[in-house]
Design a protein around this motif. Structure first.
Motif, mmCIF file in Angstrom:
data_model
loop_
_atom_site.group_PDB
_atom_site.id
_atom_site.type_symbol
_atom_site.label_atom_id
_atom_site.label_comp_id
_atom_site.label_asym_id
_atom_site.label_seq_id
_atom_site.Cartn_x
_atom_site.Cartn_y
_atom_site.Cartn_z
ATOM 1 N N PHE A 293 22.052 38.244 26.142
ATOM 2 C CA PHE A 293 22.981 37.239 25.620
ATOM 3 C C PHE A 293 24.370 37.841 25.405
ATOM 4 N N LYS A 352 14.930 29.891 23.573
ATOM 5 C CA LYS A 352 16.194 30.491 23.991
ATOM 6 C C LYS A 352 16.108 31.306 25.280
ATOM 7 N N ALA A 356 18.766 33.582 29.269
ATOM 8 C CA ALA A 356 18.738 35.027 29.509
ATOM 9 C C ALA A 356 17.772 35.413 30.627
#
Length: 455
Positions: A293, A352, A356
């Motif tokens: 990130f 999340k 990534a």
């Protein structure tokens, strides 16, 4: 060439179209009849034989040209458009999708269609807040018999619904072995893409998390192997700054495969079967994810992800039978804390990981709430369900689908229901999991060596 500008909208009104199938047929018959009469006339009206033969040959050739024209690709294309347009027009009439006042149509549903180069029919249905709304949003049960084509996909938008109908290409299973599965197989496949068959694939850009479900004997281990081979072929576990985590709650097939990979590739492949190992691996996975990130933030592109940058190999965390991990935690305070940490880590990866390029793969025999907690299962957008699940399991596994026209899975080993975001479908579809015939450790490692990318 004005004939090419056929209207591809269907709306109920009086005498709506100049060009119709009937008029096209009558034009053909009328033209051929007229030329035929002229041909007959030359036989009786021209006494000079050579000139009569010339005229007869001319009119005979003209008849042949007319016949060829009406059998040409150009006319066949027009006939296809006319067939779809007239079928949809008749359907609108039969479903009463219009309103009349004083013998005039004052309101009507509208269907726009397009025939693709593959002869699929795309029907776009504009939605308005009128009494036709409910029927138009569920029009597939009438479109299928009207056009005589199966439904390929259905896309719903706030202002329209797009139905795609056509004959799907036959699904052929990939059957490979230690000699035929090489890096050449994966050469032309983009990094985000995972192929399932000759006609089916899905993108990791649209799907952070993957679920593989199926009872013993349905081919779940074969499916897990296929995803592992795809991860390895993309460089996961061998490229620098990549991480391949493998946790098998029962220390069974996946665990043994993971040990082989660890011995072959080293520390970038981590393997475990205990809650402690899953907690450790998931922590490490999050650390790598957070580091990515930071790199992505430094890029000037707006909303970029690991695949857009083209410099990050996808990472994978495979977890088989999470319920066994939970059971191993026990009911003690420490065990509950450990389980909560695992759930928190996996939930963070699930929410999340996509940006990534970090992906979570969960597999189990039964995707109920005990085996995969609901908060995790709801984050899974790519599902492969081997075997024929019951209605309850179907709803749990494919909660993102409508489940009104679910195909039936046969007893063929490897056949599965498949769904992924980005496929333009509202229902799971049939697929057949690729089969890589490896019977020994030596053959398995040979495949691994064959598919690893060259650095």
């Amino acid at each position: 060439m004005k004939i090419l500008k056929l209207s591809k909208s269907v709306k109920v009104k009086v005498n709506p179209y100049v060009i119709t199938s009937r008029r096209l047929f009558l034009s053909r018959i009328g033209t051929e009849l007229l030329v035929g009469l002229l041909l007959i006339n030359t036989w009786f009206s021209i006494p000079f034989i050579p000139f009569g033969l010339i005229m007869s040959s001319f009119f005979t050739g003209l008849i042949i040209l007319v016949e060829k024209f009406f059998r040409s690709t150009f006319i066949k294309k027009i006939q296809s458009i006319l067939y779809v347009r007239e079928s949809l027009f008749d359907m609108l009439i039969s479903l009463n999708l219009y309103e009349e006042s004083n013998n005039l149509v004052i309101n009507s549903a509208t269907l726009n269609f397009e025939i693709t180069p593959n002869n699929d029919v795309m029907v776009k249905v504009p939605l308005f807040g009128n009494k036709f709304l409910k029927l138009l949003k569920n029009l597939e049960e009438y479109l299928i018999p009207t056009l005589g084509l199966p439904l390929i996909s259905k896309q719903e938008f706030p202002d329209c619904v797009i139905y795609k109908l056509g004959h799907t290409e036959k699904i052929e299973q990939y059957v490979l072995n230690a000699h035929t599965l090489t890096k050449e197989f994966f050469e032309d496949i983009p990094t985000p893409i995972i192929k399932l068959s000759n006609t089916q694939q899905f993108s990791l850009k649209s799907n952070t998390n993957i679920g593989i479900y199926g009872r013993t004997g349905t081919g779940k281990t074969i499916a897990l192997q296929w995803y592992l081979f795809n991860a390895l072929a993309k460089g996961c576990g061998s490229d620098d700054d990549t991480y391949l985590g493998i946790v098998d709650g029962k220390a069974a097939d996946l665990y043994r495969i993971g040990e082989l990979l660890h011995e072959e590739l080293g520390e970038q492949v981590a393997v475990g079967s205990s809650p402690q190992m899953l907690a450790k691996l998931s922590r490490k996975f999050i650390e790598i994810m957070d580091a990515r990130f930071e790199i992505i933030k430094q890029n000037s592109s707006l909303n970029a992800d690991a695949y857009d940058l083209g410099m990050m190999t996808p990472n994978f965390l495979f977890v088989d039978e999470l319920a066994s991990i939970r059971d191993s935690c026990g009911s003690s305070k420490q065990g509950k804390e450990l389980w909560n940490e695992i759930l928190q880590n996996l939930g963070l990866i699930a929410r999340k990981g996509r940006q990534a390029g970090c992906h979570l793969l969960l597999s189990t025999q039964d995707p109920n709430a005990e085996n995969i907690p609901v908060e995790l299962r709801n984050q899974i957008s790519a599902v492969l369900y081997l075997g024929n699940p019951g209605s309850d399991r179907l709803r749990m596994a494919f909660s993102m689908c409508e489940l009104e026209n679910v195909p039936t899975v046969s007893d063929r080993k490897g056949e599965a229901l498949f769904y992924a975001d980005g496929l333009n479908s509202v229902e799971p579809v049939l697929t057949i999991v690729p089969f890589v015939d490896v019977k020994t450790k030596r053959e398995f490692l040979q495949v691994v060596r064959n598919i690893l990318p060259v650095h």
